[in-house]
Design an enzyme around this catalytic site. Structure first.
Site, PDB file in Angstrom:
ATOM      1  CG  ASP A 296      95.106  54.572  57.161  1.00  0.00           C
ATOM      2  OD1 ASP A 296      93.781  54.048  55.969  1.00  0.00           O
ATOM      3  OD2 ASP A 296      95.887  55.086  56.527  1.00  0.00           O
ATOM      4  CG  HIS A 297      91.212  50.205  55.390  1.00  0.00           C
ATOM      5  ND1 HIS A 297      90.158  50.327  54.277  1.00  0.00           N
ATOM      6  CD2 HIS A 297      91.342  48.869  55.920  1.00  0.00           C
ATOM      7  CE1 HIS A 297      89.946  49.919  55.026  1.00  0.00           C
ATOM      8  NE2 HIS A 297      89.642  49.194  56.331  1.00  0.00           N
ATOM      9  CG  PHE A 471      94.837  58.017  50.610  1.00  0.00           C
ATOM     10  CD1 PHE A 471      96.470  57.822  51.111  1.00  0.00           C
ATOM     11  CD2 PHE A 471      95.178  57.624  49.212  1.00  0.00           C
ATOM     12  CE1 PHE A 471      97.412  57.981  50.449  1.00  0.00           C
ATOM     13  CE2 PHE A 471      95.526  57.844  48.279  1.00  0.00           C
ATOM     14  CZ  PHE A 471      96.534  57.763  48.580  1.00  0.00           C
ATOM     15  CG  HIS A 472      90.208  54.195  53.338  1.00  0.00           C
ATOM     16  ND1 HIS A 472      90.206  53.048  52.857  1.00  0.00           N
ATOM     17  CD2 HIS A 472      89.509  54.505  52.342  1.00  0.00           C
ATOM     18  CE1 HIS A 472      90.298  52.894  51.257  1.00  0.00           C
ATOM     19  NE2 HIS A 472      90.164  53.891  51.155  1.00  0.00           N
ATOM     20  N   PRO A 473      91.766  57.317  57.176  1.00  0.00           N
ATOM     21  CG  PRO A 473      92.303  59.473  57.431  1.00  0.00           C
ATOM     22  CD  PRO A 473      92.524  57.867  56.345  1.00  0.00           C
TER      23      PRO A 473
END
Length: 547
Positions: A296-297, A471-473
């Site tokens: 994630d980021h 919110f980039h899983p």
């Protein structure tokens, strides 16, 4: 759309970006009966469609699953909210609307790791195929596709000044982040149409709602995939208060995302033996990598208090300001209500040792203590910066055999020393940009994390205190050929016939940017491969000529 039956050619689980596109492509052939299942509801909540409405969708159980991570040792024991779309369109209904592909090297890296067909030259045509770019067709962009890409409808003097400051700091101005090298600073292009959010349901489902061979069901909770002789032949689900089994004559495709897809596999007995045995689930097919490789980021939200600047903090802080925003949006769909969460972007290198940009900035003309709380009363902007290529790896696992229980999400943020080093460098770079002459008229003063923090250890602690997910899983059903890979380069689950995964969970490594449009590309490629496979199966082979 046709009445509900119990057997289809293709069953797609999850109506997020990938599921919506895949349903569109597979049902284009009227001979295919296609079923699309969504655990959430319809996308008829008004705040989904007004761009600034993400503020009312994230954290709202009507549109968000409202997951939380486990307490993170690397974030001083904090547990983070982990938004995931709970509605047709999935995360494209609640996200930041930023159109971003990542870097060519991301996809070339996937191919180099043993995934043929996924290099930049292979995937660029797929991005262009679904795209409807405001500037029309070109070498890098498509026109006439379903996925609308537009310029944003407003700008801010403070953001223009940040862009000039970035240029003075060695980050060039760019107009397009999507040609394969996104290094530079400019306004993000967004998935909107005339100031309204353009989600995947509008793009790929609404135009085909009259297709008789496509069935879309909402509020369907898929429990597991059913296997027979190492072949996936059905999914078990609950719909309208009762159990139901949907059979697939050809293929089942999981598009439930980096959190949902590994959970369905694990409840099906497909996953790590130790987890399945501990939860009392029979091991139907051992795949150790299911749920692992979570990436994630992590964003660091640096806030600067200003003078001589008008930001959203003041506008939204008064009744007249709110009325003005509403009237302007009603008049021409512009103004602050048409805002994506982040307007200005920048891609930069945290240090000279980086081969390409490894940081992404989301710069916003607003500030707040944390998401869900009111904006600050003073004028300010936020320079949110994330490490595009984190080395930390985590897991997503089910807690029990029941789909009702929220998953165990363990991202392990900042657990790798390289991530800590990049975080400290990112804070230093942000300070250099803000100190550039172009911003001096606004007299910026660091509000968060605080200018007194200077040593490497202090900056590591600052990152742990202010870091939060963007919110980039991705990555929890990784594509590859090694022992821990879950799907092959055709997105077929290793060792199981008739089952594919087509969503962000298959990414071997996270892309260098926002992940929604890369997920659409993955679904486009999945559809291409599935239709080619179907043609090979259904087309009779000619008998060899006799002499």
């Amino acid at each position: 759309m046709q009445p509900v039956i119990d057997e289809y050619d293709y069953v797609i689980v999850g109506a997020g970006p990938a599921g919506c596109l895949l349903a569109n492509r597979l049902s284009a052939n009227p001979q295919h009966r296609v079923l699309l299942l969504e655990a959430g509801g319809r996308d008829n909540y008004p705040w989904i469609h007004i761009p600034v409405g993400y503020l009312f969708c994230i954290g709202n159980p009507r549109t968000d699953w409202c997951f939380k991570t486990e307490a993170q040792a690397g974030l001083q024991g904090r547990a983070l909210s982990y938004p995931r779309g709970k509605v047709l369109g999935g995360c494209s209904s609640i996200n930041g609307m930023i159109y971003m592909r990542g870097q060519a090297a991301d996809y070339d890296g996937w191919a180099a790791e043993g995934n043929p067909g996924w290099a930049w030259k292979d995937v660029l045509p797929l991005f262009r195929q679904s795209e409807n770019h405001f500037a029309g067709a070109s070498e890098f962009h498509g026109a006439g596709g379903e996925w609308r890409v537009e310029r944003q409808r407003l700008s801010w003097p403070i953001l223009d000044a940040f862009r000039s400051a970035a240029e003075q700091s060695g980050i060039p101005n760019v107009d397009d982040f999507n040609s394969g090298d996104n290094e530079g600073c400019g306004y993000f292009q967004v998935n909107q149409k005339a100031g309204v959010r353009w989600n995947a349901a509008k793009a790929f489902l609404k135009p085909i709602r009259q297709r008789a061979n496509l069935t879309v069901l909402t509020d369907v909770e898929v429990d597991r995939v059913l296997l027979r002789d190492d072949r996936a032949h059905a999914v078990s689900a609950r719909w309208q208060g009762k159990g139901i089994t949907f059979k697939a004559r050809k293929e089942i495709v999981l598009c439930a995302g980096a959190v949902g897809s590994p959970g369905i596999l694990q409840r099906s007995g497909i996953g790590p033996r130790s987890l399945l045995q501990r939860l009392g689930i029979g091991v139907t097919h051992e795949l150790p990598g299911v749920g692992g490789n979570l990436q994630d980021h992590l964003q660091l939200r640096l806030i600067y208090q200003l003078e001589n600047a008008r930001t959203l903090n003041q506008i939204a802080g008064s009744l007249w300001g709110k009325m003005g925003m509403g009237l302007r949006y009603l008049y021409d769909r512009s103004g602050p209500l048409s805002m994506a969460p982040s307007q200005l972007g920048a891609f930069a290198r945290s240090g000279p040792e980086q081969a390409s940009a490894n940081l992404e900035y989301h710069v916003q003309p607003l500030s707040l203590e944390r998401f869900g709380e009111p904006l600050h009363s003073f004028p300010a902007f936020t320079a949110s910066v994330c490490d595009l290529r984190p080395q930390s790896r985590g897991r997503v696992d089910i807690r029990s055999a029941t789909p009702h229980e929220a998953p165990l999400i363990q991202p392990n943020y900042l657990s790798h020393p390289e991530d800590l080093r990049v975080a400290a460098d990112a804070i230093r770079l942000t300070r250099r940009i803000v100190a550039a002459p172009a911003l001096s008229a606004f007299k910026p003063v660091e509000y968060l994390p605080g200018p007194s923090l200077q040593t490497e250890e202090e900056l590591h602690q600052a990152a742990a205190r202010i870091g939060t997910t963007i919110f980039h899983p991705v990555g929890t059903c990784r594509m590859g050929q090694d022992h821990d890979a879950v799907v092959d380069a055709q997105l077929r689950v290793h060792g199981i016939k008739g089952l594919r995964i087509a969503d962000a969970s298959i990414m071997p490594r996270i892309t260098s940017g926002n992940t929604c449009s890369p997920t659409l590309m993955i679904a486009e490629k999945a559809a291409q491969m599935m239709l080619e496979a179907d043609t090979r199966i259904t087309t009779p082979q000619k008998e060899p000529a006799t002499v």
